[in-house]
Design an enzyme around this catalytic site. Structure first.
Site, short mmCIF file in Angstrom:
data_model
loop_
_atom_site.label_atom_id
_atom_site.label_comp_id
_atom_site.label_asym_id
_atom_site.label_seq_id
_atom_site.Cartn_x
_atom_site.Cartn_y
_atom_site.Cartn_z
CE1 TYR A 1 4.40 -8.42 7.55
CE2 TYR A 1 2.13 -8.48 8.31
CZ TYR A 1 3.46 -8.22 8.54
OH TYR A 1 3.86 -7.78 9.77
CB SER B 1 1.20 -9.24 11.84
OG SER B 1 0.09 -8.49 11.39
#
Length: 238
Positions: A155, A142
């Site tokens: 995350y 990401s």
């Protein structure tokens, strides 16, 4: 003589980018090992793969199950003797919010699925990948791994750790046939994205199918890059 089908394992195969990747692999005639938690969702995927004229091996499994990962590696080695491709797509978004209020269970689960499970998969699948003539592995990351932001702590920590882990593995195999890369899909029209950005218009984002086509190329025998971080947006803008 017909060419032997490539055998490709996809984690998080029941939804989003992983599901689109599994279907893209099936359409090009590969045998897919589809790993996901939901048996019902995997069965729906299997129906679509069969309609595409291909087949899949369904593995309903929680990636927090380390023994299950070890068993999966042994079964692949015994049944197939090799693994040609590995798409590590499965991930948890975890808790978005201040780190000071993030519960330990949520934090640890995010790290376990997004980072620790991939270390176990590398160990379990590595021997079978090395039996392939053209082994390829790609890990989905990401943008927050490189551009950290408030409230995304668990995350983005898991994805930053994943990138460091994968680059180490790529470097270790630099002189071997195994090619290992990282793929950043960017904002994509998935359920996870909608959960993270509920006010966003999903129709402004690329569809999982569009992203998956580029992702699947990274496990093809023609892919020669290794140790690289490939960004979907840069591919489509070039």
């Amino acid at each position: 003589m017909t060419a032997m089908k490539r055998l490709v394992l996809v984690t998080g195969a029941s939804r989003g980018i992983g599901r689109a990747a599994a279907l893209e692999l099936a359409r090009q005639g590969d045998l897919v090992i589809a790993v996901a938690r939901s048996k019902a969702a995997l069965e729906k995927l299997d129906d679509e793969i069969r309609r595409a004229g291909s087949e899949a091996v369904l593995v309903p499994m929680d990636l927090k199950d380390t023994k299950g990962i070890d068993t999966l590696g042994k079964v692949i080695a015994e049944k197939f003797g090799r693994l040609d491709g590995f798409i590590a797509n499965a991930a948890l978004l975890g808790t978005l919010g201040p780190l000071e209020t993030c519960g330990p269970r949520s934090f640890e689960e995010t790290i376990q699925v997004n980072l620790t499970a991939n270390a176990h998969l590398i160990r379990a699948l590595g021997p079978s990948l090395h039996q392939s003539a053209a082994p390829r592995a790609v890990f989905v990351t990401s943008g927050v791994a490189r551009r950290p932001r408030a409230f995304w702590g668990p995350y983005q920590a898991s994805k930053a750790g994943l990138e460091a882990l994968v680059m180490a593995w790529a470097d270790e195999n630099e002189n071997l046939p195994l090619r290992v890369n990282i793929f950043d899909p960017g904002a994509t029209r998935t359920g996870m994205r909608a959960e993270a950005m509920p006010g966003e218009d999903p129709m402004t984002l690329p569809a999982p199918d569009d992203v998956a086509r580029e992702l699947v190329r990274l496990v093809s025998p023609e892919e020669k890059r290794t140790g690289e971080r490939i960004v979907f947006r840069e591919l489509t803008n070039s």
